[in-house]
Scaffold this active site. Structure first.
Site, PDB file in Angstrom:
ATOM      1  N   TYR A 214       0.934  -1.185  -0.054  1.00  0.00           N
ATOM      2  CA  TYR A 214      -0.020   0.049   0.065  1.00  0.00           C
ATOM      3  C   TYR A 214       0.877   1.191   0.156  1.00  0.00           C
ATOM      4  O   TYR A 214       1.968   1.174  -0.468  1.00  0.00           O
ATOM      5  CB  TYR A 214      -1.083  -0.148   1.052  1.00  0.00           C
ATOM      6  CG  TYR A 214      -2.134   0.925   0.852  1.00  0.00           C
ATOM      7  CD1 TYR A 214      -2.958   0.588  -0.209  1.00  0.00           C
ATOM      8  CD2 TYR A 214      -2.312   2.061   1.458  1.00  0.00           C
ATOM      9  CE1 TYR A 214      -4.090   1.605  -0.742  1.00  0.00           C
ATOM     10  CE2 TYR A 214      -3.617   2.797   1.247  1.00  0.00           C
ATOM     11  CZ  TYR A 214      -4.502   2.468  -0.064  1.00  0.00           C
ATOM     12  OH  TYR A 214      -5.350   3.269  -0.206  1.00  0.00           O
TER      13      TYR A 214
ATOM     14  N   LYS B 288      -6.201  -1.893  -0.838  1.00  0.00           N
ATOM     15  CA  LYS B 288      -7.006  -1.588   0.059  1.00  0.00           C
ATOM     16  C   LYS B 288      -7.626  -2.861   0.595  1.00  0.00           C
ATOM     17  O   LYS B 288      -7.781  -3.427   1.680  1.00  0.00           O
ATOM     18  CB  LYS B 288      -7.961  -0.610  -0.435  1.00  0.00           C
ATOM     19  CG  LYS B 288      -8.553   0.279   0.764  1.00  0.00           C
ATOM     20  CD  LYS B 288      -7.686   1.431   1.027  1.00  0.00           C
ATOM     21  CE  LYS B 288      -8.049   2.589   2.195  1.00  0.00           C
ATOM     22  NZ  LYS B 288      -7.462   3.805   1.982  1.00  0.00           N
TER      23      LYS B 288
END
EC number: 1.1.1.40
Length: 591
Positions: free
Chosen positions: A139, A210
């Site tokens: 991420y 996510k």
């Protein structure tokens, strides 16, 4: 060749042709694929039973060399694997050694994505056991670079792509997704990816990343997660000219055309998956982000991480910091640089928490919070020209332009950066904060690292070690005058996985502001004195699964309290229930 073309012109099926005409002494071409010419249709036959060669290429079930002797016999794997059998732990050790040898973060990202495509459980095992090391890889900040270069590194589709070409057929597109029991959807239109701007269709990397965190950190099953990108074009000229760009090559659609496609998507999701599926809006531009949340917040289970998730994690940090600063939230003054979706979302949740705690009207608690945008301090004299989401923050004050002048005028104890512009907390600004605060709280929240308002080194050095500092992207520990400071990371990953799990296990049908407060309070409750002694206002990410359980239980409790939960009866112990619902990446044994 001539005879083949003649047979085709005469309307003969590929399967009716003489095998000898095209296959010279090879295995019989049962499905006609070798005999078909390039412009003739063939059926993409596949074997439906997960065994043998197919099993090894199914990422949901593949275990690589961890298949046992018994499993190799039962599932026709003999000869398809080397003879040795190793444990999942040894596989993890080997892969971590490999990943650590890569020099560039993008190489590590690519290696992790390739692992997910061939062995899903091992991917999550690595991510869960090495979360502090791998979270910045899968991420922020690395995912931003991956999105920028997605056209070049694209190998196979991840997630669902819904473009203007699919308008009128969105429900059919959703039905093409193989998994049917979807519980969490993360959707983006790619217009405002992190602090990088419009990346169009290549923004798909954000929902993919996510959702991997919803699973690794929140325990939501991977098969229940659906990443979606809504492709309405891009205004990024560089991408439009890029021969490797994977999205629609047109300017971004707006207005009615845009809203009609989004509405069709939202309607189709509810029709296909029911009203208990969580839809997280991700990295939409400010104007669309607020409009979508307002439009669908009363009819769907929707959540915007940039507005609500960021707000909850920052509020949790502020509640923790009160143990160092003293007093209550209402005793302090807050200043934001940036008045977009993150800035106004955080400000609103802080004001709401103040209002709940002090039993003071929201209009009053807002007056403790000041926002600045590109034109300077937001004040009442500017009200007519302000966007609607900025108007509640237009207080009585003379206009002030520069940030340094604003800091000197407002004298906040907390300075929060959500501008998306790097290096805006200058030496003069930080020194001014330190001049009238014993412990200035500085939150440089913009991502990725290059867009951070200041670095940890700058915050600690310019305040002579007085600052309490946290950032959106990770920074290494800083040594100043013999003391080591460990900067905190105000990472949304603390909040959204646990929030999502809480909504799923309670069967919530709406997201209420009180659930966000419950999530923030649960996170703040996990901070220990030993962390505060180091200047940390967030607990270590290594404990994130336990933290997510506490957040999920708190959120679920609030859902039941508000009458928004549908999974009845309510479990007696929500913490144990949340733990029991979490996905485990440990290998399963096959019959």
């Amino acid at each position: 060749m001539e005879s083949t073309l003649k047979e085709m012109r005469d309307g003969a099926s590929v399967l009716d042709m003489d095998p000898k005409s095209t296959v010279g002494g090879g295995v019989e071409d049962v499905y006609g694929e070798d005999r078909a010419t390039e412009d003739q249709l063939v059926t993409p036959w596949t074997i439906s039973v997960a065994s043998g060669y197919t099993l090894l290429r199914d990422p949901h079930h593949n275990k690589g060399l961890a298949f046992t002797e018994k499993e190799r016999d039962a599932h026709y794997l003999r000869g398809l694997l080397p003879p040795t059998t190793i444990s999942q732990q040894l596989q993890e050790k080997k892969l971590m050694n490999t990943i650590r040898q890569y020099q560039l973060p993008l190489q590590k990202y690519t290696a992790m994505m390739e692992l997910e495509e061939r062995n899903e459980r091992l991917f999550y095992k690595l991510l869960i056991d090495n979360v502090e090391e791998l979270l910045p890889v899968v991420y922020t900040p690395t995912v931003g670079e991956a999105c920028q270069k997605y056209g070049s590194i694209f190998k196979r589709p991840q997630g669902l792509y819904i473009s203007l070409k699919e308008k009128g057929k969105v429900l059919d597109v959703l039905k093409n997704w193989p998994q049917k029991s979807i519980q969490v959807i993360v959707v983006t239109d790619g217009e405002r990816i992190l602090g990088l701007g419009d990346l169009g269709c290549q923004g798909i990397g954000i929902p993919v990343g996510k959702l991997s965190l919803y699973t690794a950190l929140g325990g939501v099953r991977p098969s229940a997660c659906l990443p979606v990108t809504i492709d309405v074009g891009t205004n990024n000229e560089q991408l439009l000219k890029d021969e490797f760009y994977i999205g629609l090559r047109q300017r971004r659609a707006t207005g009615q055309e845009y809203s009609e496609l989004l509405h069709e998507f939202m309607t189709a999701v509810k029709q296909n998956y029911g009203e208990k599926v969580l839809i997280q809006f991700e990295d939409f531009a400010n104007h669309n982000a607020f409009d979508l949340l307002a439009k669908y917040g009363t009819t769907h289970l929707v959540f915007n991480d940039d507005i609500q998730g960021t707000a909850a994690v920052v509020l949790a940090g502020l509640i923790s910091a009160l143990k160092l600063l003293g007093g209550s939230l209402a005793d302090h003054t807050f200043l934001f640089l940036g008045a977009g979706e993150a800035g106004t979302g955080i400000a609103e949740l802080i004001a709401l928490e103040m209002s709940r705690r002090s039993k003071t009207p929201l209009e009053e608690t807002r007056k403790k919070i000041w926002l600045t945008d590109s034109k300077g301090l937001i004040v009442s004299s500017r009200k007519e020209s302000l966007q609607h989401f900025k108007k509640p923050w237009a207080h009585e004050h003379e206009p002030v332009k520069g940030l340094l002048e604003v800091v000197k005028a407002i004298k906040p104890i907390v300075l929060i950066g959500t501008s998306g512009v790097g290096k805006t907390f200058t030496k003069e600004v930080i020194e001014a904060m330190a001049s009238f605060n014993e412990k200035p709280l500085i939150l440089a929240l913009s991502n990725p690292t290059s867009q951070s308002e200041c670095t940890a080194q700058e915050a600690y050095t310019w305040t002579k070690g007085k600052a309490i500092f946290a950032s959106g992207s990770p920074f290494d520990p800083v040594e100043y005058e013999g003391k080591v400071f460990v900067p905190g990371q105000s990472n949304n990953a603390y909040i959204f996985p646990g929030l999502g799990l809480g909504l799923v296990i309670s069967g919530a049908i709406r997201v209420h502001d009180d659930m966000l407060l419950a999530a923030a309070e649960a996170l703040a409750g996990q901070i220990k004195e030993e962390y505060l002694a180091k200047g940390l206002i967030y607990p270590p990410l290594s404990n994130i699964r336990k933290i997510s359980v506490q957040i999920a239980a708190n959120v679920a409790a609030k859902a039941y309290e508000l009458g928004l939960a549908t999974r009845l009866p309510r479990p007696e112990n929500l913490v144990k229930h949340a733990e029991s619902c979490m996905y485990s990446p440990a290998y399963r044994y096959y019959r």
